[in-house]
Design an enzyme around this catalytic site. Structure first.
Site, PDB file in Angstrom:
ATOM      1  N   GLU A   1     -16.738  45.268  54.399  1.00  0.00           N
ATOM      2  CA  GLU A   1     -16.917  43.914  54.621  1.00  0.00           C
ATOM      3  C   GLU A   1     -17.651  43.173  53.822  1.00  0.00           C
ATOM      4  O   GLU A   1     -18.006  42.073  53.054  1.00  0.00           O
ATOM      5  CB  GLU A   1     -17.387  43.777  56.096  1.00  0.00           C
ATOM      6  CG  GLU A   1     -17.850  42.181  56.648  1.00  0.00           C
ATOM      7  CD  GLU A   1     -16.680  41.570  57.281  1.00  0.00           C
ATOM      8  OE1 GLU A   1     -15.728  42.356  57.525  1.00  0.00           O
ATOM      9  OE2 GLU A   1     -17.051  40.355  58.146  1.00  0.00           O
ATOM     10  N   ASP A   2     -18.611  43.628  53.511  1.00  0.00           N
ATOM     11  CA  ASP A   2     -20.175  43.441  52.544  1.00  0.00           C
ATOM     12  C   ASP A   2     -20.370  43.658  51.531  1.00  0.00           C
ATOM     13  O   ASP A   2     -20.760  43.240  50.853  1.00  0.00           O
ATOM     14  CB  ASP A   2     -21.203  43.710  53.871  1.00  0.00           C
ATOM     15  CG  ASP A   2     -21.626  42.999  54.702  1.00  0.00           C
ATOM     16  OD1 ASP A   2     -20.566  42.321  54.758  1.00  0.00           O
ATOM     17  OD2 ASP A   2     -22.054  43.719  55.493  1.00  0.00           O
TER      18      ASP A   2
END
Ligand code: MN
Length: 496
Positions: A74-75
């Site tokens: 995700e990041d």
């Protein structure tokens, strides 16, 4: 918190397991390098804490690894293939699933029935999308740590996240039999979701807690002596009720604290079932029980598998006190629920939980539908537990014939497996179905017979002059769509 805390907590793992955990930590630390959380700490602190919570539940090495990696897709720049190469297909998929669950977002609806329906669908979707129950546990641990650090966020997000925790995550923990976690999550969310109520209850409850705690400690000592005389080995704890559930109960009783008998409950933990009844007898001999307050959840467990004996008695000085009596095994299951069954060190004692799922008929009829999927889930766990690939293959099949998709506004729609955009359109409204012209899935145009998949965002394009035709019947799964299409087409015929 640092890697050494985790290493210590995962000392139950074998050599390969420990190695996997170490490797996952190093990978995550590097991936999140230079990133900070809203709290100002280095980002790695978050996945590390999530992993530690799961290590406390004694989860297997794959789960701990996926927990450490859970935010990398995700990041960070990490992609699925990187994870697959380093950690294999299974772990990469677990991380991907955890990331996908971010889509499940709660928003309050004005209409309360509508709201209830939404919440239930969201919970189901959550389970369906997770596929593997370990992913739900990672998500719960993730939410737990996020709730602990919620003060770092802006107040608007705080409120939304707290509400979501109360509506989705705490009930999920409850259904998975994780009573303690449910209480923890609710109490963390309480001050953000209902600040005024929280303020009020904290003030009134604190002095009452102190008073009753002191009293309960004396009773606990009396019981300990008595148990010793009877040669029963036991642990006696004083257990304070969680604030959120206290508040909920007080509302039922006109906010009258004197009607709350379990503010501090005494919990007696013994080795076997026979001793549970023995201790119950001992208590009833000593103090008179309140009528109708003796509950035998050992003979008739709660639907989520909970087992214990409960009794409320007129105790010393006429005070009313609740006792909960259970075995160590029941205790562990009450605290950790499904997670207790995956206890890494304890793979081979399956019977209790299965027994715990035999419901009395009344109870099961009244709540059958609501509980069906939880039961299925637990049953499935049980079957898998007995199979060799216990940790390998914890697929959730409960919803294998349902899919959950979104409207562009983020509302979730529950449809049968391989439903088409036509089903979706009729689900929204018959007018939308009757004027269906085209559909976009995740932003791309698709044919009308396209099979929808979990998590798809579906957008319907309508046009005034289009009409349904009988060919569509080949592509629909829902009874509603079939009926509306037929209706429309036959009406057309009779008109001609
Ligand atoms: Mn996270």
């Amino acid at each position: 918190m640092n890697y050494y805390n985790l290493k210590e907590k995962t000392s139950y793992l074998n050599k390969e397991g420990s190695f996997l955990v170490k490797k996952s930590f190093q990978f995550a630390e590097k991936a999140h390098q230079n990133m900070k959380r809203k709290t100002g700490e280095p980002y790695i602190i978050h996945p590390l804490n999530v992993a530690i919570k799961l290590a406390d539940l004694k989860m297997d090495a794959e789960t701990i690894s996926a927990a450490l990696l859970h935010d990398t897709l995700e990041d960070t720049k990490t992609i699925f293939d990187d994870l697959q190469k380093e950690f294999g297909q299974k772990i990469a998929e677990m991380v991907e699933s955890v990331s996908k669950l971010k889509q499940v977002k709660y928003k309050t609806k004005k209409d309360s029935i509508e709201n209830k329906r939404q919440i239930e669908t969201l919970r189901k979707m959550f389970v369906a999308m997770a596929k593997d129950i370990r992913i739900i546990l990672i998500k719960l641990a993730d939410r737990w740590h996020n709730m602990e650090t919620l003060s770092a966020l802006e107040s608007e997000s705080q409120k939304r996240i707290a509400q979501e925790t109360l509506e989705i995550y705490a009930p999920l923990a409850h259904r998975l039999g994780m009573g303690e976690l449910k209480g923890i999550l609710e109490d963390l969310a309480f001050p953000y979701a209902y600040p005024e109520e929280h303020n009020k209850i904290s003030k009134t409850a604190i002095s009452e807690y102190e008073k009753r705690n002191k009293y309960a400690k004396n009773i606990a000592n009396m019981i300990r002596k008595e148990l010793k005389q009877d040669h029963i080995k036991a642990e006696v704890h004083c257990r304070a009720k969680h604030l959120f559930s206290l508040n909920k109960k007080l509302k039922k009783y006109d906010m009258d604290m004197n009607k709350i008998y379990d503010l501090i409950a005494l919990r007696i933990i013994v080795s076997d079932v026979k001793q549970c009844y023995q201790v119950l007898g001992m208590i009833h001999k000593k103090w008179k029980p309140l009528l109708g307050r003796i509950k035998d959840y050992i003979a008739i467990p709660k639907p989520n598998g909970y087992q214990s004996l409960h009794t409320t008695v007129f105790c010393e000085k006429g005070e009313i006190v609740e006792f909960q009596i259970r075995t160590y095994k029941m205790h562990r299951e009450a605290e950790y629920g499904v997670a207790a069954h995956w206890h890494y060190t304890d793979i081979s004692e399956p019977k209790h939980f299965r027994n715990g799922l035999i419901l009395d008929e009344k109870n099961s009829k009244a709540r059958a539908e609501e509980l069906e999927w939880v039961k299925e889930l637990a049953k499935r766990q049980q079957e898998l537990k007995n199979s060799q690939d216990f940790f390998e293959d914890l697929k959730i099949d409960v919803f294998k014939d349902r899919i959950f998709v979104f409207t562009p506004e983020g509302d979730v729609v529950d449809l049968p497996d391989s439903a088409s955009p036509i089903d979706f359109a009729y689900h929204i409204h018959s007018d939308i179905g009757n004027h269906l012209y085209g559909a976009k899935v995740n932003g791309k145009m698709v044919p009308l017979h396209h099979a929808l998949q979990n998590g798809d965002i579906v957008e319907i394009i309508t046009a005034k002059n289009v009409k349904p035709n009988l060919d569509w019947l080949k592509y629909v799964k829902t009874a509603r769509a079939k009926e509306r299409i037929k209706n429309f087409c036959y009406k057309q015929k009779t008109r001609i």
